[in-house]
Write an enzyme that holds these catalytic residues in place. Structure first.
Site, short mmCIF file in Angstrom:
data_model
loop_
_atom_site.label_atom_id
_atom_site.label_comp_id
_atom_site.label_asym_id
_atom_site.label_seq_id
_atom_site.Cartn_x
_atom_site.Cartn_y
_atom_site.Cartn_z
N LYS A 122 0.50 -1.28 0.15
CA LYS A 122 -0.15 0.00 -0.08
C LYS A 122 0.80 0.82 0.09
O LYS A 122 0.51 2.24 -0.71
CB LYS A 122 -1.23 0.14 1.34
CG LYS A 122 -1.92 -1.34 1.31
CD LYS A 122 -3.69 -0.21 1.93
CE LYS A 122 -4.77 -2.07 1.74
NZ LYS A 122 -5.37 -2.21 2.36
N LYS A 206 -4.95 -8.35 -6.38
CA LYS A 206 -6.16 -9.06 -6.13
C LYS A 206 -7.35 -7.86 -5.94
O LYS A 206 -6.64 -6.91 -6.87
CB LYS A 206 -5.87 -8.84 -4.12
CG LYS A 206 -5.90 -8.44 -3.00
CD LYS A 206 -6.67 -8.06 -2.44
CE LYS A 206 -6.56 -7.05 -1.42
NZ LYS A 206 -7.52 -6.48 -0.40
N LYS A 209 -10.63 -2.24 -3.59
CA LYS A 209 -11.66 -0.92 -4.19
C LYS A 209 -10.59 0.25 -4.17
O LYS A 209 -10.90 0.74 -5.19
CB LYS A 209 -11.28 -0.82 -2.40
CG LYS A 209 -12.51 -0.78 -1.92
CD LYS A 209 -13.26 -0.68 -0.59
CE LYS A 209 -13.30 -1.42 0.59
NZ LYS A 209 -12.56 -1.42 1.26
N1 AQP Z 1 -10.09 -10.03 -3.52
C1 AQP Z 1 -10.85 -9.82 -2.08
N2 AQP Z 1 -10.32 -11.36 -2.44
C2 AQP Z 1 -11.07 -12.32 -1.11
N3 AQP Z 1 -12.13 -11.19 -0.02
C3 AQP Z 1 -11.78 -9.67 -0.05
N4 AQP Z 1 -11.40 -8.66 1.30
C4 AQP Z 1 -10.53 -7.79 0.58
N5 AQP Z 1 -10.39 -7.78 -1.13
C5 AQP Z 1 -10.27 -9.62 -0.89
C6 AQP Z 1 -12.07 -8.85 2.15
O1 AQP Z 1 -12.50 -8.24 2.52
C7 AQP Z 1 -12.51 -7.60 3.77
C8 AQP Z 1 -12.56 -6.17 4.54
O2 AQP Z 1 -11.08 -5.30 3.78
P1 AQP Z 1 -11.38 -4.19 4.28
O3 AQP Z 1 -11.82 -3.03 3.13
O4 AQP Z 1 -11.14 -3.81 5.38
O5 AQP Z 1 -9.84 -3.84 3.53
P2 AQP Z 1 -8.56 -4.57 1.84
O6 AQP Z 1 -8.81 -6.12 2.41
O7 AQP Z 1 -7.88 -3.50 2.00
O8 AQP Z 1 -9.75 -4.35 0.87
P3 AQP Z 1 -9.48 -3.30 -0.72
O9 AQP Z 1 -10.56 -3.49 -1.11
O10 AQP Z 1 -8.80 -3.91 -0.80
O11 AQP Z 1 -10.29 -2.50 -0.30
P4 AQP Z 1 -8.39 -1.44 -0.31
O12 AQP Z 1 -7.94 -1.14 -1.80
O13 AQP Z 1 -8.95 -0.01 0.32
O14 AQP Z 1 -7.23 -1.22 0.54
C9 AQP Z 1 -11.42 -8.25 4.59
O15 AQP Z 1 -12.05 -8.77 5.81
C10 AQP Z 1 -10.75 -8.71 3.70
O16 AQP Z 1 -9.37 -10.01 3.77
#
Ligand code: AQP
Length: 344
Positions: A122, A206, A209
């Site tokens: 990140k 992966k 968002k």
């Molecule tokens: N690609 C994914 N596949 C399965 N699980 C996922 N999670 C996130 N991406 C995937 C799970 O969603 C939950 C919430 O995640 P979060 O929003 O708190 O943070 P994150 O993991 O950082 O999700 P993003 O979408 O990748 O957000 P950004 O881009 O803002 O960093 C968690 O349980 C995560 O494992």
């Protein structure tokens, strides 16, 4: 400190998890987290928070943050989380998370945080420009979990390393403060279909968002046309689908689409391949699009329904925060006593 072997945690089984209000939720969040939340509320005591303190580790527009928090709460409810069964609240409304996080910052070691791969991903090339909060994020996550003495944490695969750090912090606290079994060593609940959904544009990244391309993900709020178009444009290869899962090795994009089909339909990858072996993506993608629309359409619809009444969401979040504080406050009071802080 003591050399006494830590005793097992004896408290109740409890689930804690959260999602950041940092943008529109996608299929990965839905399958990796929300679907599991809805299932677990029938099996154990559950707390689900909207982790807004985590969200501000990267810039969030102040004017949008509260609305984004309501959106995540609406997504929880739309996925089937029932506030009469599970406690749903905003992390920033329970100050004990931050208070315990500070004490844990003094327990965690720099070397442990240096190993966290999510910070490296990140922060990118310019880590000196990242917020300090982004670096210490996993310590706050440990406090989120342990302030409720949660024993089980449903998350996607990407969070595995952070949960190992939570266990390390719990173990070191229990050891350093001569408190065997005070904090549980929580179990990640990662297995199952949807634990790692990949980008539709790159099978090695992966679904996220923060990916600049909206075509990389299916948002929960996408309408049927957008879902079908994104699946049609998803990157694939020219080969037909193989008969067995081994035939998907080295074909990351194909594997991802088969995995999504399996997770959405609740069958195994082997069953999906048994049905589609020998067919190309020209035939598979429309079937996947139909399935995704049928599964996600009603979720988006329900989300919009909940969002039409923000006052009701606020009432649920306020009641959830009050309930969460009843559990969190005694933990923090006990931690302060163990650390040796002054009190009147
Ligand atoms: N690609 C994914 N596949 C399965 N699980 C996922 N999670 C996130 N991406 C995937 C799970 O969603 C939950 C919430 O995640 P979060 O929003 O708190 O943070 P994150 O993991 O950082 O999700 P993003 O979408 O990748 O957000 P950004 O881009 O803002 O960093 C968690 O349980 C995560 O494992």
């Amino acid at each position: 400190m003591t050399d006494q072997a830590p005793a097992q945690y004896q408290g109740p089984q409890r689930v804690l998890s959260g999602v950041q209000p940092s943008g529109a939720l996608h299929l990965g969040n839905y399958l990796g987290a929300l679907v599991k939340f809805a299932r677990l509320q029938h099996e154990m005591e559950c707390l689900f928070c909207v982790v807004d303190l985590h969200a501000i580790t990267v810039w969030q527009e102040p004017a949008a943050l509260a609305a984004q928090t309501r959106e995540i709460a609406a997504a929880y409810f739309a996925a089937g989380v029932d506030p009469a069964k599970a406690t749903v609240f905003a992390q920033s409304a329970v100050p004990e998370h931050s208070e315990l996080a500070w004490m844990f910052q003094c327990v965690a070691r720099l070397g442990w945080l240096d190993r966290m791969t999510q910070f490296k991903e990140k922060s990118g090339k310019h880590k000196e420009r990242s917020s300090v909060g982004l670096y210490t994020y996993p310590v706050l996550q440990a406090a989120d979990i342990l302030v409720y003495k949660a024993t089980h944490v449903p998350v996607g695969e990407d969070q595995k390393q952070h949960l190992e750090l939570t266990r390390d912090i719990a173990g070191k606290f229990n050891h350093d403060y001569d408190a065997p079994g005070f904090f549980p060593l929580c179990e990640p609940l990662i297995q199952g279909p949807g634990a790692r959904i990949m980008s539709l544009r790159d099978g090695a990244a992966k679904m996220s968002k923060s990916d600049p391309s909206d075509y990389s993900r299916i948002n929960l709020t996408d309408d049927a046309d957008a879902i079908a178009q994104k699946i049609r444009k998803a990157r694939t290869d020219p080969e037909p689908l193989p008969e067995t899962a081994e035939g998907l090795e080295g074909r990351a994009e194909a594997k991802n689409l088969v995995g999504i089909y399996a997770a959405l339909s609740g069958v195994s990858e082997a069953d999906v391949l048994a049905e589609f072996a020998g067919q190309g993506f020209g035939a598979f993608k429309p079937k996947l699009a139909d399935l995704a629309v049928a599964q996600l359409g009603p979720v988006g619809e329900r989300m919009r329904g909940f969002l039409a009444d923000p006052g009701e969401i606020d009432r649920i979040l306020a009641a959830g925060a009050a309930k969460a504080r009843e559990l969190a406050a005694p933990t923090v009071a006990e931690v302060k006593r163990k650390v040796g802080f002054w009190s009147a």
